[in-house]
Design an enzyme around this catalytic site. Structure first.
Site, mmCIF file in Angstrom:
data_model
loop_
_atom_site.group_PDB
_atom_site.id
_atom_site.type_symbol
_atom_site.label_atom_id
_atom_site.label_comp_id
_atom_site.label_asym_id
_atom_site.label_seq_id
_atom_site.Cartn_x
_atom_site.Cartn_y
_atom_site.Cartn_z
ATOM 1 C CE LYS A 154 76.265 41.963 7.580
ATOM 2 N NZ LYS A 154 75.355 40.842 6.818
ATOM 3 N N GLY A 192 69.008 28.612 18.298
ATOM 4 C CA GLY A 192 68.474 29.867 17.651
ATOM 5 C C GLY A 192 67.367 29.315 16.594
ATOM 6 C CB VAL A 193 64.128 28.274 16.833
ATOM 7 C CG1 VAL A 193 64.679 27.007 17.197
ATOM 8 C CG2 VAL A 193 63.552 28.658 18.180
ATOM 9 N N GLY A 194 65.089 31.555 15.416
ATOM 10 C CA GLY A 194 64.154 32.813 14.570
ATOM 11 C C GLY A 194 63.911 32.273 13.287
ATOM 12 C CB VAL A 248 67.992 31.442 9.835
ATOM 13 C CG1 VAL A 248 68.901 30.164 9.118
ATOM 14 C CG2 VAL A 248 67.948 32.637 8.696
#
Length: 349
Positions: free
Chosen positions: A81, A183-185, A187
């Site tokens: 990463k 979280g509604v980005g 994904v």
């Protein structure tokens, strides 16, 4: 002074590389956890950290998670990463990206990157001008792998949420199942749309209020505050923002039967996995349920693969989750620990 070896999240990483380019403002860290199964693969995160220690902790946890994720996804790849330490204004310049591409190139193929939080497929194009060890590039041919891994991650999380509902609630349909999504980005938003199409009842939260309200109106969903979502009475809580949100306080306040979402490193500490298990809340290990994106990226790295082959591997996510849950039940051990043990066996470290 604390050394790298003494940091709690250091897990016998093969190497950790620090890059500093004052001319372009680049400060970045690339952590290679394991190349035992193949070159390390994992995205680059562009983020403003409170301090360098926070960035080191994040990259160590994320790279280890990538080793486990790739192993359990059945990919012949190791785990790595990268994080680029953004300033408070999150300034990202072409010169900075070029310097980061050159940094990746110095590792000689030990590490392949792709997009993560704060990075786009066009950023990958910029990196590709300096290094060939890049995936997640825009798709140029129909049916080819690559591009934004978000929709693939969302599809895998969706299948994982359905598997969670079936395993814990005993249902074969998501009709009427209440899922609280944080979280509604790319994904979380993709997940919400897929669940809404199945007739699920949704409560949504997001730091971006305009995005949240627009999606809620589109899907006929309820909304609440980013922290309030942790206390919503629902069937499943699905965290799809940043990690570390499951701690002693939030776990004690959960009013759900299961947790299944795409956020990385959902537990604030190792002890929190047991706390969730002790409350008899089923947990879908994050790096298993959210592996759809790396499956797409991994198949791109491996070359000559089709989208159909990507979806074949994504369809195996529920199978892997059930194996973990069954073993967790038999051994009376948190599913997060079982997933780690399973991954270590597969890696052979």
């Amino acid at each position: 002074m604390t050394t790298m070896w003494e940091i709690a999240d250091y897990d016998a990483h093969e190497s950790v590389h620090f890059f500093d380019d004052p001319k372009t403002g680049l400060k970045a860290i690339i952590a290679l956890h394991s190349t035992h199964l193949g070159p390390a693969a994992g995205g680059t995160r562009f983020w403003h950290y409170a301090d360098t220690h926070s960035a080191v902790k994040d990259v160590l946890r994320l790279s280890r998670g990538m080793s486990y994720k790739n192993a359990l996804a059945g990919l012949p790849l190791g785990g790595g990463k990268a994080v680029i330490l953004a300033d408070s204004a999150r300034n990202k310049t072409p010169q900075m990206l070029a310097a980061f591409g050159r940094a990746i190139e110095t590792l000689g193929g030990q590490y392949y990157t792709a997009e993560d939080v704060g990075m786009s497929d066009m950023d990958m194009v910029s990196l590709s001008k300096e290094t060939k060890y890049v995936a997640g590039l825009p798709v140029t041919k129909q049916g080819s792998v690559g591009g934004d891994p978000g929709p693939y991650t969302a599809k895998g999380v969706y299948l994982g949420v359905k598997a969670t509902a079936q395993y814990r609630l005993g249902v074969n349909s998501m009709e009427g199942v209440h899922v609280a999504i944080q979280g509604v980005g790319s994904v979380g938003g993709g997940l919400a749309r897929l669940l809404a199409a199945d007739g699920a009842k949704l409560t949504l939260s997001d730091v971006n209020e305009s995005r949240l309200n627009e999606l809620a109106q589109e899907l006929g969903a309820q909304t609440c505050g980013l922290n309030d979502i942790l206390t919503v009475k629902a069937d499943i809580f699905s965290p799809n923002a940043l990690g570390g949100i499951l701690d002693s306080k939030s776990i004690a306040n959960l009013q759900v039967s299961a947790v299944a979402g795409g956020a990385n490193n959902q537990f604030a500490s190792k002890d929190d996995a047991k706390a969730l298990f002790d409350r008899d809340i089923l947990y879908a290990p994050d790096y298993v349920i959210n592996s759809g994106g790396i499956i797409n990226v991994g198949m791109e790295i491996l070359g000559d693969k089709s989208v159909d082959q990507v979806y074949e591997k994504i369809d195996n996510i529920p199978v892997r989750l059930k194996e973990i849950w069954d073993e967790s039940h038999a051994e009376k051990t948190p599913s997060a620990e079982i997933a780690d043990k399973m991954a270590v066996r597969m890696i052979g470290r």
